[in-house]
Write an enzyme that holds these catalytic residues in place. Sequence first.
Site, PDB file in Angstrom:
ATOM      1  N   GLU A 154      33.804  27.344  14.484  1.00  0.00           N
ATOM      2  CA  GLU A 154      32.543  26.626  14.674  1.00  0.00           C
ATOM      3  C   GLU A 154      32.783  25.160  15.029  1.00  0.00           C
ATOM      4  OE1 GLU A 154      28.134  26.616  12.613  1.00  0.00           O
ATOM      5  OE2 GLU A 154      29.714  27.884  11.829  1.00  0.00           O
ATOM      6  N   GLU A 157      33.795  25.216  18.611  1.00  0.00           N
ATOM      7  CA  GLU A 157      32.590  25.448  19.419  1.00  0.00           C
ATOM      8  C   GLU A 157      31.783  24.156  19.568  1.00  0.00           C
ATOM      9  OE1 GLU A 157      28.533  28.235  19.482  1.00  0.00           O
ATOM     10  OE2 GLU A 157      29.749  28.158  17.652  1.00  0.00           O
ATOM     11  N   CYS A 177      25.786  30.451   9.199  1.00  0.00           N
ATOM     12  CA  CYS A 177      26.361  31.156   8.042  1.00  0.00           C
ATOM     13  C   CYS A 177      25.301  31.808   7.182  1.00  0.00           C
ATOM     14  CB  CYS A 177      27.119  30.185   7.139  1.00  0.00           C
ATOM     15  SG  CYS A 177      28.160  29.063   8.019  1.00  0.00           S
ATOM     16  N   SER A 197      24.949  28.433  16.573  1.00  0.00           N
ATOM     17  CA  SER A 197      26.366  28.746  16.780  1.00  0.00           C
ATOM     18  C   SER A 197      26.542  30.246  16.991  1.00  0.00           C
ATOM     19  CB  SER A 197      27.168  28.308  15.559  1.00  0.00           C
ATOM     20  OG  SER A 197      28.435  28.925  15.567  1.00  0.00           O
ATOM     21  N   LYS A 236      22.303  38.760   2.504  1.00  0.00           N
ATOM     22  CA  LYS A 236      23.576  39.272   3.037  1.00  0.00           C
ATOM     23  C   LYS A 236      23.578  40.794   3.102  1.00  0.00           C
ATOM     24  CE  LYS A 236      26.155  35.605   3.928  1.00  0.00           C
ATOM     25  NZ  LYS A 236      26.636  35.310   5.288  1.00  0.00           N
ATOM     26  N   GLU A 239      22.304  41.360   6.443  1.00  0.00           N
ATOM     27  CA  GLU A 239      23.323  41.013   7.444  1.00  0.00           C
ATOM     28  C   GLU A 239      24.388  42.103   7.563  1.00  0.00           C
ATOM     29  OE1 GLU A 239      27.009  38.002   7.902  1.00  0.00           O
ATOM     30  OE2 GLU A 239      25.183  37.020   7.185  1.00  0.00           O
ATOM     31  N   GLU A 244      24.872  45.457  15.009  1.00  0.00           N
ATOM     32  CA  GLU A 244      25.898  44.857  15.874  1.00  0.00           C
ATOM     33  C   GLU A 244      27.184  44.493  15.109  1.00  0.00           C
ATOM     34  OE1 GLU A 244      23.007  43.467  15.026  1.00  0.00           O
ATOM     35  OE2 GLU A 244      23.112  41.283  14.855  1.00  0.00           O
ATOM     36  N   CYS A 382      24.058  27.862  -1.394  1.00  0.00           N
ATOM     37  CA  CYS A 382      24.361  29.218  -1.886  1.00  0.00           C
ATOM     38  C   CYS A 382      24.527  29.297  -3.402  1.00  0.00           C
ATOM     39  CB  CYS A 382      25.635  29.748  -1.249  1.00  0.00           C
ATOM     40  SG  CYS A 382      25.624  29.634   0.535  1.00  0.00           S
TER      41      CYS A 382
END
Lengths: 414, 114
Positions: A154, A157, A177, A197, A236, A239, A244, A382
């Site tokens: 990241e 990037e 994230c 990102s 999560k 996720e 994908e 978190c």
Amino acid sequence: MLEIEKVMSTGQLPKSADPTTYAMVQVDQDKCEACGNCHEVCPTGVIQAVGSDGKHQVVDPAACINCGQCLLNCPYGAIYEQVSFVDEILAKIKDPNTIVVSMPAPAVRYGLGEPFGMPPGTYVGGKMHAALRKLGFDLIWDNEFTADVTIMEEGTELINRIAKPDKKHPLPQFTSCCPGWVKFVETFYPELLPNVSTCKSPIGMLGPLAKTYGAQQTKTDPKKMYTVSIMPCIAKKFEGLRPEMNASGYRDTDATITTRELAYMIKKAGIDFVNLPEVQPDPILGESTGAATIFATSGGVMEAALRLAYEVLSGQKLTNPDIKAVRASEGIVTASVDVPKFGKVNVAVASGLDNAVKLCEEVKAGKSKHHFIEIMTCPGGCVNGGGQPLDPNIRVSDAGSPLLKTYKKRFGMC
Amino acid sequence: MSNTIKEVTRRCFLKVAGVATVMTVTGIHFVDTAKAAALDFIGKRQTSVYNADANIYAVRKSQDNPMVQKIYAKDGFLHDGPCGHKSHDLLHTHYTDRSAELKKVRAKGIKLKL
């Protein structure tokens, strides 16, 4: 229904392969007292009163980002989890043909001690690795390693975006994230997706690395691998189920559990957690740095990224890695970091999506001067995730004060 | 002007005590107190994180992690470096525009905060 660290759970596996068709949390109508706390803390307001008695419900999964702040803040314990992989994991651990891989997030080790009577926030990283080993996980890998990898990807990037801005990859760059934030931006601000990102989250990276590089290095058949994401987070679970997320040729993440569910498993196994020794994770995908552990708190991803960007952009060593200007406990924090040979790197950090919205609107209007923006859904980051052990001061039943309940009913204060 | 404790009159004390009682009874400040307590609780976890970063972890920058250096080395698994081909395939992703789903929610008459 079973109780996992004071939170009810159906104990069921996902209802279907498509996680967009159900919310990860729901309200038990028998326990709801119609106080409205959940609606107050809900970033989208999708948990709301239905019917004349004012009892709340998640009315549509499409507008729920699965963050679980409602669950953390319900005074009556009325909100339960709809998805649990605990039983499946226990079965996989027993199966000699399955190589079970642990992938705990940074924030887990700052909450896991609490269910065992340790003071809030006690760091239990080493004991956590020991407990995972004792539970029968075959490979003790650690998501902190991929937090470091995320910074490499990241940060690079970001430097590329600064060097060659283009329409497909504009500035500012948003972090990616936080799964609550990602579903939120996909739903409410799709026009900003080019700014997000392209990096997967650390767990999104560790799953595929475990089943490719990790499998090669440990001479394991990736078909036999079962990867367990251990998170301070309910979103999560969504996720991990994203279709994908199969870059390794398999499901990258096979199961996702919360800090609370891990504590439940440790207690169920009769492990004396407090007296466990400090154990190191396994090599290859286990080692980590301070930059990785600070992912657990709001502003941490930003600080970790700046520790890299400073050195890359200036060609100099950063002697003091503390960048306190971006440490955020609430609201929006903005900072301009002076980087020799480059100039100013403008950054913003927000936790809580009401704050994120302000920054999104700025970017949408083309008025944002920032290079890099960190967004976390949960206030404080978190460590305050929807999967963490509960704050003992929230529950009416825990407070042990019958008066409290009376006042709240009478005055509808919260 | 700051009153020292000795200068508090009886009348003033009764007034303060009265207000305090009313507040306690009506729970006016309950939400604020709960919020402050929650922040304090989360604050302890946050403090612990920075403490671990400074005192427990020997290495403090991602680029200095030996296992990170190994994976990006010339003969490493991600030998074309961060944001290289292999990284692109395994570690980067694309996103889905879900705004059509949101339109359906609104069409049902569901009111949201945004």
